[in-house]
Design a protein around this motif. Structure first.
Motif, PDB file in Angstrom:
ATOM      1  N   CYS A   1      -2.421  -4.433   2.846  1.00 28.00           N
ATOM      2  CA  CYS A   1      -1.160  -4.128   2.476  1.00 28.00           C
ATOM      3  C   CYS A   1      -0.209  -5.178   2.882  1.00 28.00           C
TER       4      CYS A   1
ATOM      5  N   GLY B   1       0.851  -1.251  -0.028  1.00 25.79           N
ATOM      6  CA  GLY B   1      -0.116  -0.133  -0.046  1.00 25.79           C
ATOM      7  C   GLY B   1       0.810   1.171   0.191  1.00 25.79           C
TER       8      GLY B   1
ATOM      9  N   CYS C   1       0.917   3.321   2.056  1.00 23.81           N
ATOM     10  CA  CYS C   1       1.534   3.575   3.468  1.00 23.81           C
ATOM     11  C   CYS C   1       3.096   2.733   3.518  1.00 23.81           C
ATOM     12  N   CYS C   2       3.426   2.118   2.811  1.00 21.55           N
ATOM     13  CA  CYS C   2       4.653   1.407   3.087  1.00 21.55           C
ATOM     14  C   CYS C   2       5.427   1.564   1.606  1.00 21.55           C
TER      15      CYS C   2
ATOM     16  N   ASP D   1       2.606  -4.640   5.365  1.00 24.50           N
ATOM     17  CA  ASP D   1       1.973  -4.378   6.857  1.00 24.50           C
ATOM     18  C   ASP D   1       1.617  -5.709   7.460  1.00 24.50           C
TER      19      ASP D   1
HETATM   20 ZN   LIG Z   1       1.573  -0.658   4.433  1.00 27.97          ZN
END
Ligand SMILES: [Zn+2]
Length: 270
Positions: free
Chosen positions: A238, A184, A186-187, A241
């Protein structure tokens, strides 16, 4: 909608409603329930990552059995996946290519990052560890396509191109897309240059803090190819994660296994 199942310890996500209504299986595997040792633990499906081929072979058999594909084991078809944008239509001569992980077995479909077929009882499987898995289906034909999109494939528009090829087959306009588990935003920190490449190509991607949302790019690409958002279904987790459930190339420093996206059209007989 994708639902999580665990069968004989093997976890996977599947659209049960689609299977019941059309006989088409759309599934994404997790990493548990396999025979591989770390760093490939445990359901590694990739034969090119340094894992024991016998363990990979066993893992593929376990997953296919869990999906009720056991009798199609010899028809499992895989692609070489070169981060390109070539789509191969699988006809009878390619059935079974790359399905076995054992040394000396038939090679996967060369130089392809998307497979497409109208053949029944022919599971198409591509492998992932952060890249975006996409499965496209047309129940009316029936026809399926499985697509691998890392940043290169997403930027090149491989998902939209596969949707166009699939849509060109005669039948109702009923294409549905599934975007599976991937890294995602996010990462997924990338260079400013990469962010600009994407924000110049996809209007929905705003250049922000160096993070890239590959699924948003794929989704826009699919919309342009005639698959509206309401016919796109996202898994949403994700990989980086959730390394207890999925393999992540980035989160595991490049040494890890591969989960899969797999699809098949049920036939009357094999
Ligand atoms: Zn992530």
């Amino acid at each position: 909608m994708l639902t999580r199942h665990i069968r004989n310890g093997v976890a996977f996500w599947r659209d049960d409603e689609l299977l019941a209504s059309s006989g088409i299986t759309v599934a994404f595997s997790e990493r548990v329930g396999g025979a591989s040792a770390p760093p490939f633990a445990s359901l590694n499906l990739g034969s090119h990552v340094g894992d024991d081929p016998a363990a990979v072979e066993e893992n593929r058999s376990r997953l296919l059995a869990a999906l009720d594909f056991g009798e199609m084991r010899g028809r499992l078809t895989c692609a070489q996946q070169v981060h390109g944008s070539r789509i191969e239509r699988v006809g009878s001569s390619l059935v079974g290519a790359g399905g076995s992980a054992l040394p000396g077995a038939r090679l996967p479909v060369a130089d392809a990052d998307a497979l497409l077929t109208t053949l029944t009882d022919t599971p198409l499987m591509l492998l992932f560890a952060d890249c975006v898995p996409i499965i496209l289906v047309r129940p009316s034909v029936p026809a399926i396509s499985v697509v691998h999109a890392g940043w290169r494939g997403a930027l090149a528009g491989i998902a939209g191109e596969a949707a166009r090829v699939l849509s060109a087959i005669e039948g109702d306009d009923d294409i549905v897309a599934y975007i599976g588990p991937h890294i995602g935003p996010c990462c997924y920190q990338v260079s400013d240059e990469r962010v600009s490449q994407f924000s110049n190509t996809f209007v929905t991607l705003a250049p922000a803090d160096g993070r890239l949302d590959l699924a948003a790019a794929v989704a826009e690409d699919l919309v342009r190819a005639g698959v509206p958002m309401e016919r796109q279904k996202r898994h949403g987790m994700c990989t980086a994660d959730n390394i207890d459930r999925f393999f992540s190339y980035r989160a595991e420093n490049g040494l890890t296994g591969r989960h899969c996206a797999v699809a098949a059209i049920a036939g009357a007989s094999i």
